[in-house]
Design an enzyme around this catalytic site. Structure first.
Site, PDB file in Angstrom:
ATOM      1  N   ARG A 186      -6.798   3.725  13.822  1.00 34.35           N
ATOM      2  CA  ARG A 186      -5.890   4.865  13.945  1.00 34.35           C
ATOM      3  C   ARG A 186      -5.196   4.930  15.300  1.00 34.35           C
ATOM      4  O   ARG A 186      -4.036   5.359  15.370  1.00 34.35           O
ATOM      5  CB  ARG A 186      -6.668   6.165  13.704  1.00 34.35           C
ATOM      6  CG  ARG A 186      -7.259   6.297  12.321  1.00 34.35           C
ATOM      7  CD  ARG A 186      -6.209   6.290  11.233  1.00 34.35           C
ATOM      8  NE  ARG A 186      -6.801   6.584   9.924  1.00 34.35           N
ATOM      9  CZ  ARG A 186      -6.151   6.521   8.789  1.00 34.35           C
ATOM     10  NH1 ARG A 186      -4.880   6.144   8.787  1.00 34.35           N
ATOM     11  NH2 ARG A 186      -6.742   6.795   7.642  1.00 34.35           N
ATOM     12  N   ASP A 230      -8.745   0.336   2.588  1.00 32.10           N
ATOM     13  CA  ASP A 230      -7.690  -0.093   3.507  1.00 32.10           C
ATOM     14  C   ASP A 230      -8.096   0.329   4.923  1.00 32.10           C
ATOM     15  O   ASP A 230      -7.703   1.386   5.407  1.00 32.10           O
ATOM     16  CB  ASP A 230      -6.352   0.543   3.102  1.00 32.10           C
ATOM     17  CG  ASP A 230      -5.193  -0.008   3.904  1.00 32.10           C
ATOM     18  OD1 ASP A 230      -5.210  -1.203   4.225  1.00 32.10           O
ATOM     19  OD2 ASP A 230      -4.272   0.763   4.219  1.00 32.10           O
ATOM     20  N   GLU A 287      -9.303   3.923  -1.796  1.00 30.02           N
ATOM     21  CA  GLU A 287      -8.114   3.753  -2.627  1.00 30.02           C
ATOM     22  C   GLU A 287      -8.454   3.030  -3.927  1.00 30.02           C
ATOM     23  O   GLU A 287      -9.548   2.472  -4.082  1.00 30.02           O
ATOM     24  CB  GLU A 287      -7.045   2.955  -1.871  1.00 30.02           C
ATOM     25  CG  GLU A 287      -6.700   3.533  -0.504  1.00 30.02           C
ATOM     26  CD  GLU A 287      -5.472   2.879   0.116  1.00 30.02           C
ATOM     27  OE1 GLU A 287      -4.715   2.205  -0.611  1.00 30.02           O
ATOM     28  OE2 GLU A 287      -5.283   3.042   1.338  1.00 30.02           O
ATOM     29  N   GLN A 331      -2.533   2.235  15.263  1.00 32.70           N
ATOM     30  CA  GLN A 331      -1.488   2.678  14.331  1.00 32.70           C
ATOM     31  C   GLN A 331      -0.609   3.757  14.947  1.00 32.70           C
ATOM     32  O   GLN A 331       0.629   3.725  14.824  1.00 32.70           O
ATOM     33  CB  GLN A 331      -2.137   3.192  13.047  1.00 32.70           C
ATOM     34  CG  GLN A 331      -1.157   3.681  11.991  1.00 32.70           C
ATOM     35  CD  GLN A 331      -1.873   4.275  10.775  1.00 32.70           C
ATOM     36  OE1 GLN A 331      -3.093   4.282  10.689  1.00 32.70           O
ATOM     37  NE2 GLN A 331      -1.101   4.783   9.834  1.00 32.70           N
ATOM     38  N   LYS A 386      -3.287  -1.908  10.495  1.00 30.55           N
ATOM     39  CA  LYS A 386      -3.720  -2.040   9.107  1.00 30.55           C
ATOM     40  C   LYS A 386      -4.008  -3.491   8.696  1.00 30.55           C
ATOM     41  O   LYS A 386      -4.779  -3.729   7.770  1.00 30.55           O
ATOM     42  CB  LYS A 386      -2.624  -1.508   8.170  1.00 30.55           C
ATOM     43  CG  LYS A 386      -2.322  -0.041   8.316  1.00 30.55           C
ATOM     44  CD  LYS A 386      -3.300   0.791   7.517  1.00 30.55           C
ATOM     45  CE  LYS A 386      -2.831   2.223   7.365  1.00 30.55           C
ATOM     46  NZ  LYS A 386      -3.742   3.014   6.522  1.00 30.55           N
ATOM     47  N   THR A 424      -8.352  -5.696   4.542  1.00 27.54           N
ATOM     48  CA  THR A 424      -8.316  -4.789   3.399  1.00 27.54           C
ATOM     49  C   THR A 424      -9.346  -5.312   2.412  1.00 27.54           C
ATOM     50  O   THR A 424      -9.249  -6.449   1.953  1.00 27.54           O
ATOM     51  CB  THR A 424      -6.930  -4.756   2.735  1.00 27.54           C
ATOM     52  OG1 THR A 424      -5.955  -4.326   3.687  1.00 27.54           O
ATOM     53  CG2 THR A 424      -6.929  -3.816   1.541  1.00 27.54           C
ATOM     54  N   ASP A 429       0.842  -1.184   0.000  1.00 21.81           N
ATOM     55  CA  ASP A 429       0.000   0.000   0.000  1.00 21.81           C
ATOM     56  C   ASP A 429       0.882   1.240   0.000  1.00 21.81           C
ATOM     57  O   ASP A 429       1.834   1.335   0.787  1.00 21.81           O
ATOM     58  CB  ASP A 429      -0.908   0.002   1.230  1.00 21.81           C
ATOM     59  CG  ASP A 429      -2.006   1.044   1.128  1.00 21.81           C
ATOM     60  OD1 ASP A 429      -2.456   1.305  -0.006  1.00 21.81           O
ATOM     61  OD2 ASP A 429      -2.416   1.593   2.158  1.00 21.81           O
ATOM     62  N   HIS A 450      -3.673  14.235   0.882  1.00 26.40           N
ATOM     63  CA  HIS A 450      -3.813  13.389   2.073  1.00 26.40           C
ATOM     64  C   HIS A 450      -2.575  13.506   2.962  1.00 26.40           C
ATOM     65  O   HIS A 450      -2.693  13.684   4.185  1.00 26.40           O
ATOM     66  CB  HIS A 450      -4.017  11.936   1.643  1.00 26.40           C
ATOM     67  CG  HIS A 450      -4.011  10.965   2.779  1.00 26.40           C
ATOM     68  ND1 HIS A 450      -4.995  10.921   3.736  1.00 26.40           N
ATOM     69  CD2 HIS A 450      -3.126   9.976   3.108  1.00 26.40           C
ATOM     70  CE1 HIS A 450      -4.728   9.962   4.612  1.00 26.40           C
ATOM     71  NE2 HIS A 450      -3.596   9.380   4.256  1.00 26.40           N
ATOM     72  N   GLU A 495      -9.359  12.608   7.993  1.00 21.41           N
ATOM     73  CA  GLU A 495      -9.323  13.942   7.387  1.00 21.41           C
ATOM     74  C   GLU A 495     -10.681  14.630   7.428  1.00 21.41           C
ATOM     75  O   GLU A 495     -10.770  15.825   7.692  1.00 21.41           O
ATOM     76  CB  GLU A 495      -8.865  13.837   5.940  1.00 21.41           C
ATOM     77  CG  GLU A 495      -7.464  13.311   5.742  1.00 21.41           C
ATOM     78  CD  GLU A 495      -7.224  12.959   4.291  1.00 21.41           C
ATOM     79  OE1 GLU A 495      -6.786  13.847   3.550  1.00 21.41           O
ATOM     80  OE2 GLU A 495      -7.503  11.799   3.900  1.00 21.41           O
ATOM     81  N   GLU A 510     -10.019   4.030   4.262  1.00 19.21           N
ATOM     82  CA  GLU A 510      -9.173   4.721   3.293  1.00 19.21           C
ATOM     83  C   GLU A 510      -9.652   4.336   1.910  1.00 19.21           C
ATOM     84  O   GLU A 510      -9.570   3.165   1.520  1.00 19.21           O
ATOM     85  CB  GLU A 510      -7.693   4.364   3.482  1.00 19.21           C
ATOM     86  CG  GLU A 510      -7.116   4.921   4.773  1.00 19.21           C
ATOM     87  CD  GLU A 510      -5.607   4.791   4.874  1.00 19.21           C
ATOM     88  OE1 GLU A 510      -5.022   5.473   5.726  1.00 19.21           O
ATOM     89  OE2 GLU A 510      -5.021   3.993   4.105  1.00 19.21           O
TER      90      GLU A 510
END
Length: 402
Positions: free
Chosen positions: A227, A223, A191, A230, A243, A247, A116, A123, A349, A189
């Protein structure tokens, strides 16, 4: 022209022809092609009509077709187009068109490796402003190379698979010691992923010009990210358990051949990349329009055309040290975000790390995902003659921690 009566606005027209793997009820897994509101049973039709490449699409995964290479990919695609276009084939083909409703879709290929990337400048700058407010938004290396991490292939799942809330260590900045438990900051996420067909030789880099010789097509990726897990674990080696729990990918793989009309120049790069990443001669920016829904409500529309690093550059960087490709490798773009607040491809975000909750139409507020929430990501791209190329959807519902 075609004997099929497809609506002009179908995302699965003859200019698309994406591949997937399906079954009817408890039947065998078969290779299919999305056509309008139906799925063409390619496994059965290729065998019936005696196509020389029929064994490559016999199922239960796309890997044999992926490994066959560009000449075969073109041959198969052209043959399918002829079958769907020639009136003399109508009766034979019609028998193998199955209504898409009620079919079970599977992970379309056996994933070899998963990487990834982190290739949206918007971002990366947003994340930098949140977590390094007293420093430059981008790290010094970001404009020189596509940053990425090696994920876990075994937890790549097909759209519709529930996502169990992961547990792990987490420590807020104001807490004296880490605690263990379910993540409190489960995120998404949005993607785009790229699927490798033809492998490469260990020790031999894959140059930009060879992108189409190795990559079969594209899909959508979510993904999922814990948080808080992480944030505590990622120093100094990067993402790991935050993560690796899941996925999600869409069930349809759109061939690169279907995306030629979507190719655009990427944003200007400053500084100019090193020679192995210079793509002025054949850029692979893509004008894809993503849409993110939370519990059925649109919360973001990220534009893929703004991505700083393209898939071709990502592949070149991935292999520049001599790392080899394998059939079924999946590499993803990283979160797709645009310059506007409603173009951000993650809740991190969209809520600015939880500071600004989203208010859904029913009045519910969200900073990060709650149990029972369902996230759906879709995308389209321009095709020939004003058509739109559809990617289907990647969908997942959050299940409570176990």
């Amino acid at each position: 022209m075609s004997w099929l009566e497809l609506p002009l606005d179908t995302p699965f027209g003859l200019a698309n022809l994406p591949y997937g793997v399906f079954s009817r009820e408890e039947g065998d897994r078969r290779v299919g092609v999305a056509v309008g509101d139906a799925v063409l049973d390619l496994s059965a039709l290729a065998e019936r009509l005696g196509a020389g490449w029929a064994p490559l699409v016999a199922g239960p995964v796309l890997n044999p077709l992926l490994a066959a290479g560009p000449a075969t990919w073109r041959e198969v695609r052209e043959q399918i187009g002829e079958w769907l276009g020639e009136a003399r084939r109508a009766d034979a083909v019609r028998r193998h068109l199955v209504p898409a409703d009620g079919l079970r879709m599977y992970l379309p290929f056996e994933v070899a490796d998963y990487v990834d990337f982190y290739s949206s400048r918007h971002h990366a700058e947003n994340v930098g402003r949140m977590f390094r407010p007293d420093s430059a938004p981008l790290t010094p290396n970001w404009t020189h190379l596509p940053i990425g991490y090696h994920g876990r292939a075994g937890t790549v799942v097909v759209s519709g698979t529930e996502v169990v809330r992961p547990q792990g260590q987490r420590k807020a900045p104001d807490e004296p010691a880490p605690a263990f438990g379910p993540t409190r900051r489960l995120d998404i996420e949005a993607e785009v992923g790229f699927v490798v067909g033809v492998p490469s030789t260990l020790g031999e880099p894959v140059p930009l010009a060879a992108f189409e010789d190795h990559v079969f097509g594209a899909c959508l990726v979510n993904d999922w990210s814990a948080r808080d897990v992480q944030a505590w674990e990622y120093v100094p080696l990067g993402p790991f358990l935050g993560k690796s729990f899941a996925t999600s990918v869409s069930p349809w793989i759109v061939p690169l051949a279907a995306l030629q009309a979507a190719r655009v120049a990427p944003p200007a790069r400053d500084p100019r990349p090193l020679p192995y990443l210079r793509d002025e001669a054949a850029p692979w920016g893509l004008d894809l329009a993503l849409e993110v829904r939370l519990n059925g409500h649109v919360i973001a529309r990220p534009p893929f055309a703004t991505m700083y690093w393209t898939a071709a550059q990502q592949l070149a960087h991935l292999t520049v040290n001599g790392a080899s490709l394998r059939t079924g490798d999946l590499f993803a773009s990283g979160t797709v975000s645009g310059p506007e607040p409603d173009q951000r491809g993650s809740l991190l975000e969209l809520t600015w790390n939880g500071r600004d909750p989203l208010t859904l139409p029913g009045g519910e507020a969200r900073t990060f995902l709650e149990d029972g929430d369902e996230v759906t990501i879709t995308a389209t791209a321009p095709g020939p003659g004003g058509q739109r190329i559809g990617f289907g959807e990647v969908r997942g519902r959050v299940a409570p921690s176990r």
